[in-house]
Scaffold this motif. Structure first.
Motif, short mmCIF file in Angstrom:
data_model
loop_
_atom_site.label_atom_id
_atom_site.label_comp_id
_atom_site.label_asym_id
_atom_site.label_seq_id
_atom_site.Cartn_x
_atom_site.Cartn_y
_atom_site.Cartn_z
N SER A 5 0.84 -1.28 0.08
CA SER A 5 0.05 0.10 -0.05
C SER A 5 0.75 1.28 -0.02
CB SER A 5 -0.82 -0.08 1.22
OG SER A 5 -1.48 1.24 1.27
N ALA A 6 1.80 1.18 0.84
CA ALA A 6 2.87 2.51 1.03
C ALA A 6 3.60 2.89 -0.24
CB ALA A 6 3.72 2.28 2.36
N VAL A 7 4.23 1.68 -0.75
CA VAL A 7 5.05 1.65 -2.04
C VAL A 7 4.12 1.74 -3.29
CG1 VAL A 7 6.59 0.65 -3.72
CG2 VAL A 7 6.75 0.43 -1.06
N GLY A 8 4.16 3.02 -3.85
CA GLY A 8 3.43 3.55 -4.99
C GLY A 8 3.78 4.54 -5.81
N LEU A 9 3.07 5.24 -6.52
CA LEU A 9 3.46 6.22 -7.35
C LEU A 9 4.46 7.62 -6.46
CD1 LEU A 9 0.19 6.49 -9.46
CD2 LEU A 9 2.47 6.00 -10.32
N GLY A 10 3.97 7.30 -5.12
CA GLY A 10 4.42 8.30 -4.41
C GLY A 10 6.22 8.07 -4.30
N LEU B 261 10.13 11.44 8.15
CA LEU B 261 9.38 10.17 8.10
C LEU B 261 9.49 9.38 9.47
CD1 LEU B 261 8.24 8.53 5.66
CD2 LEU B 261 10.43 7.17 5.32
N LEU B 262 10.73 9.60 10.02
CA LEU B 262 10.92 8.97 11.28
C LEU B 262 10.21 9.65 12.63
CD1 LEU B 262 14.78 7.67 11.20
CD2 LEU B 262 12.51 6.15 11.29
N ALA B 263 10.25 10.86 12.39
CA ALA B 263 9.67 11.67 13.59
C ALA B 263 8.14 11.98 13.48
CB ALA B 263 10.16 13.15 13.80
N VAL B 264 7.75 12.06 12.40
CA VAL B 264 6.28 11.93 12.18
C VAL B 264 5.42 10.85 11.64
CG1 VAL B 264 4.32 13.56 11.28
CG2 VAL B 264 6.52 14.54 11.91
N TYR C 69 9.51 -1.84 10.00
CA TYR C 69 9.89 -2.60 8.85
C TYR C 69 9.19 -1.95 7.68
CZ TYR C 69 11.72 -6.24 11.69
OH TYR C 69 12.56 -7.11 12.35
N VAL C 70 7.96 -1.70 7.73
CA VAL C 70 7.14 -1.14 6.63
C VAL C 70 7.82 0.27 5.97
CG1 VAL C 70 5.16 -0.10 5.88
CG2 VAL C 70 5.17 -2.12 6.98
N VAL C 71 8.20 1.20 7.07
CA VAL C 71 8.87 2.43 6.75
C VAL C 71 10.34 2.06 6.08
CG1 VAL C 71 9.83 4.59 7.71
CG2 VAL C 71 7.64 3.69 8.40
N VAL C 72 10.90 1.10 6.82
CA VAL C 72 12.24 1.02 6.06
C VAL C 72 12.36 0.45 4.64
CG1 VAL C 72 14.24 -0.68 6.13
CG2 VAL C 72 13.25 0.38 8.46
N ASP D 234 9.44 0.92 2.83
CA ASP D 234 9.10 1.91 1.78
C ASP D 234 10.25 2.90 1.43
OD1 ASP D 234 6.30 3.65 0.80
OD2 ASP D 234 7.63 5.05 2.19
N THR D 235 11.02 3.37 2.50
CA THR D 235 12.22 4.22 2.10
C THR D 235 13.45 3.75 1.33
OG1 THR D 235 11.79 5.05 4.48
CG2 THR D 235 13.81 5.81 3.45
N LEU D 236 13.60 2.39 1.31
CA LEU D 236 14.72 1.75 0.47
C LEU D 236 14.18 1.70 -0.83
CD1 LEU D 236 15.95 -1.63 2.54
CD2 LEU D 236 17.28 0.34 1.80
N ILE D 237 12.98 1.36 -1.02
CA ILE D 237 12.45 1.08 -2.42
C ILE D 237 12.29 2.59 -3.17
CG2 ILE D 237 10.43 0.69 -3.90
CD1 ILE D 237 10.12 -1.62 -2.08
N ALA D 238 11.91 3.86 -2.39
CA ALA D 238 11.95 5.11 -2.73
C ALA D 238 13.42 5.58 -3.28
CB ALA D 238 11.50 6.18 -2.03
N ILE D 239 14.42 5.09 -2.39
CA ILE D 239 15.65 5.34 -2.70
C ILE D 239 16.34 4.72 -3.91
CG2 ILE D 239 18.19 5.43 -1.59
CD1 ILE D 239 16.95 6.42 0.99
N MET D 240 16.23 3.53 -3.88
CA MET D 240 16.62 2.53 -5.11
C MET D 240 15.92 3.17 -6.50
SD MET D 240 16.43 -1.12 -2.86
CE MET D 240 16.59 -2.02 -4.35
N ALA D 241 14.79 3.48 -6.19
CA ALA D 241 14.06 3.75 -7.64
C ALA D 241 14.79 4.99 -7.97
CB ALA D 241 12.67 3.93 -7.43
N SER D 242 15.12 6.03 -7.09
CA SER D 242 15.35 7.17 -7.36
C SER D 242 16.95 7.14 -8.13
CB SER D 242 15.46 8.26 -6.29
OG SER D 242 14.28 8.29 -5.57
#
Ligand code: PHE
Length: 459
Positions: free
Chosen positions: A32-37, A62-65, A267-270, A272-280
């Motif tokens: 759900s989290a990993v998407g077009l975002g 991401l970590l604080a909020v 785990y979900v946040v990690v 989601d972030t890994l995928i965003a960074i890898m894609a970028s």
């Protein structure tokens, strides 16, 4: 809600589906989290907002909020054991709170409906590009690349056809149910997505300009951090976790009681972030290798990237794999959005799943047609100065999501009984205190800052 908390809980447990295990939950929630975002919005924002400065502030937000609100939403769902509206009512009742708090879930319902209506349109664009990539971008010139996207927007027939296909793909999976539809689709698509992404990353390390991409994203440049960077990063943290829409509440409501919420959310946040960074990294390495600009904004994915695929080695195959990846990411997110709305109809209005999903899909399809037409035949039609597509996007991501997130933070931080929260989270004293400070103070203040930004800066 006439039913008492106890009744609705036990009735809910009896009839509710559950994810098979903790990993299934982590997978669907990450789906759900990993998407077009992650693959469209995050890279283009990094490209326009100063690269590494944006990445750093985003990670802090991401970590604080993001993480604290994600934990709060999953907790509300699991404790409320119901859809994104009734869960609030159930938890409010258990905390003897004013009935007002039982109604705040409706903000998320309106928001998530707006998102579904335009997300399926963007999903349709990606499908069209997947086909174009399959045919091959060879020989594409810079002019053709940008007019290629403009001509897609100018053709209502193509837009509506793909939008229809994407709505049907989404509704089709949700109709099959929680475990046999949603979980099964994610079990296939999420590993496939990771597999393709790792493949693309390896390719970019060897055949594209990874050092420049790495430097662009991680070379610390604090002088570029300004108010706009901070606020865009916070908004992105919200969007990428789908916060304030009830989605995480509904997914949390299918979670077994023994699962550790905070750890799963982390785990979900990690992921989601890994995928965003890898894609970028993949996108920028390819873009830099072809000497293209990183700051194209929203057109980075559909205007700039095809140009790179056109002229790079094995671009045909790589381009196709890339758009399959984006389709999977968008599809699993759209599924969660559709489930959020369907769950309200199933649980509050007692509709059968198939009927509920059909009603949600047809309604979003109709509004989505308006969004498709806002790029062409109806481009003159403006509400609050915005076309239908932009209105749906702005209303949800700039107003309803942060408003609902603010309410959730206040509700969990100040209204819900502490024993109930502690009982659900089962954290050590220190970790609980950290979460409490984040949900009571940091999240509400940060969201209020987003609001001030929206109403004071015209973008
Ligand atoms: N988080 C998803 C993305 O990054 C979008 C989303 C929004 C999902 C709202 C669920 C709810 O694309």
């Amino acid at each position: 809600m006439q039913a008492t908390f106890q009744n609705s809980t036990s009735a809910g447990v009896l009839t509710r589906n559950h994810w098979t295990n903790r990993w299934a939950f982590i997978l669907v929630t990450a789906g759900s989290a990993v998407g077009l975002g992650n693959i469209w919005r995050f890279p283009y924002m990094t490209g326009t907002q100063g690269g590494s400065a944006f990445v750093l502030v985003y990670l802090v937000c991401l970590l604080a909020v993001g993480l604290s609100l994600l934990i709060a939403e999953i907790l509300l769902g699991r404790r409320g054991r119901a859809d994104g509206v009734s869960s609030f009512a159930n938890v409010a009742q258990a905390s003897k709170a004013h009935p007002f708090w039982g109604k705040i879930g409706w903000i998320g319902v309106i928001s998530v409906f707006c998102i579904l209506s335009f997300y399926t349109v963007v999903g349709g664009w990606i499908m069209e590009y997947m086909v174009r990539a399959g045919i091959g971008f060879q020989g594409l010139t810079p002019d053709q690349a940008s007019t290629g996207f403009e001509s897609l927007l100018a053709s209502p027939g193509t837009l509506i056809t793909w939008h229809t296909v994407f709505v049907a793909m989404t509704g089709g999976v949700v109709m099959l149910g929680v475990t046999s539809g949603i979980e099964r689709a994610n079990r296939f698509m999420m590993p496939a997505l990771l597999f393709i992404l790792i493949g693309l990353l390896i390719y970019s390390i060897f055949s594209a300009d990874m050092p420049s991409a790495w430097k662009f994203m991680f070379h610390f440049s604090p002088e570029k951090i300004d108010r706009s960077v901070i606020l865009s990063a916070l908004g992105q943290a919200f969007f990428t976790l789908g916060l304030g829409n009830g989605t995480m509440i509904v997914y949390g409501s299918y979670l077994k009681s023994e699962t550790d919420i905070a750890r799963s959310a982390l785990y979900v946040v990690v992921l989601d972030t890994l995928i965003a960074i890898m894609a970028s990294l993949v996108i920028f390495a390819i873009v830099f290798a072809q000497n293209l600009p990183p700051g194209a904004g929203p057109g980075l994915l559909l205007g700039t990237l095809p140009l790179a695929f056109a002229s790079m080695p094995a671009g045909h195959f790589i381009g196709f794999a890339f758009f399959v990846l984006v389709v999977f990411a968008a599809w699993t997110s759209a599924i969660s959005i559709c489930e959020t709305l369907s769950a309200v109809l199933i649980e509050r209005f007692k509709l059968a799943r198939k009927k509920a999903v059909a009603l949600v899909s047809v309604s979003a399809w109709i509004v989505g047609i308006g969004a498709c037409l806002s790029f062409n035949n109806w481009s003159e039609l403006k509400i609050l100065d915005l076309g239908i597509f932009d209105l749906l996007d702005s209303l949800s991501s700039k107003v309803l999501m942060p408003l609902s997130g603010l309410m959730i933070a206040i509700f969990c931080g100040w209204i819900v009984k502490r024993e109930l929260l502690q009982d659900e989270l089962k954290l050590s004293r220190t970790v609980y205190r950290v979460w409490e400070v984040a949900i009571k103070w940091i999240a509400p203040l940060a969201i209020i800052a987003i609001f001030i930004n929206i109403f004071t800066i015209k973008t």
